[in-house]
Design an enzyme around this catalytic site. Structure first.
Site, PDB file in Angstrom:
ATOM      1  N   ASP A 237     -38.400  34.259  59.322  1.00 32.06           N
ATOM      2  CA  ASP A 237     -38.421  34.766  57.947  1.00 32.06           C
ATOM      3  C   ASP A 237     -37.075  35.360  57.563  1.00 32.06           C
ATOM      4  OD1 ASP A 237     -41.402  34.700  58.765  1.00 32.06           O
ATOM      5  OD2 ASP A 237     -41.321  34.765  56.572  1.00 32.06           O
ATOM      6  N   LYS A 248     -43.291  35.911  62.173  1.00 35.42           N
ATOM      7  CA  LYS A 248     -44.692  36.352  62.167  1.00 35.42           C
ATOM      8  C   LYS A 248     -45.012  37.245  63.360  1.00 35.42           C
ATOM      9  CE  LYS A 248     -47.097  35.966  59.696  1.00 35.42           C
ATOM     10  NZ  LYS A 248     -47.290  37.118  58.757  1.00 35.42           N
TER      11      LYS A 248
HETATM   12  O1  MRU Z   1     -46.861  35.750  56.427  1.00 39.61           O
HETATM   13  P1  MRU Z   1     -46.456  34.311  56.344  1.00 39.61           P
HETATM   14  O2  MRU Z   1     -47.583  33.370  56.568  1.00 39.61           O
HETATM   15  O3  MRU Z   1     -45.701  34.021  55.065  1.00 39.61           O
HETATM   16  O4  MRU Z   1     -45.447  34.136  57.541  1.00 39.61           O
HETATM   17  C1  MRU Z   1     -44.842  32.888  57.758  1.00 39.61           C
HETATM   18  C2  MRU Z   1     -43.984  32.865  58.972  1.00 39.61           C
HETATM   19  O5  MRU Z   1     -43.827  33.839  59.652  1.00 39.61           O
HETATM   20  C3  MRU Z   1     -43.249  31.606  59.245  1.00 39.61           C
HETATM   21  O6  MRU Z   1     -43.031  31.469  60.616  1.00 39.61           O
HETATM   22  C4  MRU Z   1     -41.897  31.649  58.520  1.00 39.61           C
HETATM   23  O7  MRU Z   1     -42.059  31.891  57.155  1.00 39.61           O
HETATM   24  C5  MRU Z   1     -41.085  30.449  58.695  1.00 39.61           C
HETATM   25  S1  MRU Z   1     -41.951  29.000  58.260  1.00 39.61           S
HETATM   26  C6  MRU Z   1     -41.133  27.915  57.430  1.00 39.61           C
END
Ligand code: MRU
Length: 348
Positions: A237, A248
């Site tokens: 992220d 995550k």
């Molecule tokens: O909370 P989320 O579902 O938005 O978290 C998503 C993630 O942590 C993914 O691993 C991250 O956004 C990269 S995916 C392209």
């Protein structure tokens, strides 16, 4: 159809809260609705929320146009929309990256011709969406070289077409290897509390015909220690300048366990996820979500609602646990401080 798509003068988003049971789309006509869809996680995944927010800025300009705003009033309206969209989720930097790219364009085009500005912001949002798909395919090609025929890959959360505009980051790499004819098997962490692995990654792999098993998050260590995992692939992220990766919640624990067991651990992240303005992962804001998500299993109560719970949505994996970071410009290896900068500049 893409996860995030402009059609008939509206923004369509796959409503990810309904999957895998129903494939439904939200149709949105204003920036407030886009911000809500992001914070409620109807749309989620770093690149997908970035693209959705870019269209949210285009919608803000269209609404301002129909309200007859021009000049300073139009600028203030757009700045307000930008702040609202950026604050809808704090950790994924793609959100701020896309909104700021739109604001820079707005400043360049100017606020004296609202129609021209609205058209320019819509065209730019479309470019951001198209670029994301192209970037994912490039990461897929680089990353697929890490996967050998017969590999079992452990994956966390959802990083596929649903988390992006299309194709995916870490799941995009898995998909590219599958498209090359490699026989692979994927262990999908269910990813409590929102179950993106069990609900969304499994749904995607099923459609693609890629063999998988869903595992409880707590089972990952067992599979690693017993020699049943060849490679761990996750998304990101936000990546700090030193290579620390926010992803995550649960990613850190996986990385430490992978190191303990000598298993290569890669994050797959477009350069729009790399934030060179942040020195280390300690400076990355970590989103705290509603504790009710922990007290329930996707809406169904597990415990009474007066039981206290904590719900950080992301964690930071220190760069020393990463074997490499796959970007659209190649794979960055340590020293990340040097090589991530090169990746961002396109010269890895
Ligand atoms: O909370 P989320 O579902 O938005 O978290 C998503 C993630 O942590 C993914 O691993 C991250 O956004 C990269 S995916 C392209």
């Amino acid at each position: 159809m893409r996860t995030v798509e402009w059609r008939d003068d509206r923004l369509f988003l796959v409503d990810q809260r309904k999957l895998p049971w129903k494939l439904e789309y939200l149709s949105l006509e204003g920036p407030d609705a886009v911000a809500r869809a992001i914070s409620d996680m109807a749309v989620r995944g770093a690149p997908a929320i970035g693209a959705a927010a870019a269209f949210g800025m285009a919608l803000a300009a269209r609404v301002a146009l129909s309200d007859g705003l021009v000049g300073e009033l139009l600028r203030e309206r757009l700045q307000g929309a930008a702040e609202m969209l950026k604050s809808s989720r704090p950790t994924a930097v793609n959100l701020a990256w896309a909104v700021e790219r739109q604001m820079r364009l707005a400043e360049k085009v100017g606020y004296s011709e609202p129609g021209a500005l609205a058209d320019a912001l819509l065209a730019e949002a479309q470019r951001i969406a198209d670029e994301d798909v192209e970037v994912n395919r490039r990461m897929g090609r680089y990353g697929a070289d890490l996967i050998e025929d017969g590999f079992t890959i452990l994956h966390h959360c959802n990083t596929g077409a649903l988390a992006t505009v299309d194709y995916g980051t870490a799941l995009g790499v898995i998909r590219a290897a599958h498209e090359q004819g490699k026989r692979i098997h994927v262990l999908l962490d269910e990813t409590r509390p929102r179950l993106q692995g069990a609900r969304l990654s499994a749904w995607e792999l099923k459609q693609l015909g890629i063999p998988f098993h869903i595992i409880a998050d707590n089972a990952a260590g067992h599979f690693m220690r017993t020699g049943q995992v060849d490679l761990v692939l996750v998304g990101a992220d936000r990546v700090a300048a030193n290579g620390d990766v926010a992803n995550k919640i649960g990613t850190y624990k996986l990385a430490v366990t992978a190191r303990e067991n000598g298993i290569p651990f890669y994050s797959v992240a477009p350069t729009s996820t790399i934030d060179l303005s942040i020195a280390t992962g300690d400076d990355i804001p970590i989103e705290e979500r509603d504790p009710a998500e922990v007290r329930t299993a996707f809406g169904h109560p597990i415990v009474p609602d007066d039981y206290p719970a904590l719900n950080p949505a992301f964690d930071v994996t220190p760069h020393r646990y990463l074997t490499g970071i796959v970007t659209e410009n190649g794979i960055a290896y340590p020293p990340f401080g040097v090589n991530l900068r090169r990746a961002v500049e396109g010269s890895l």
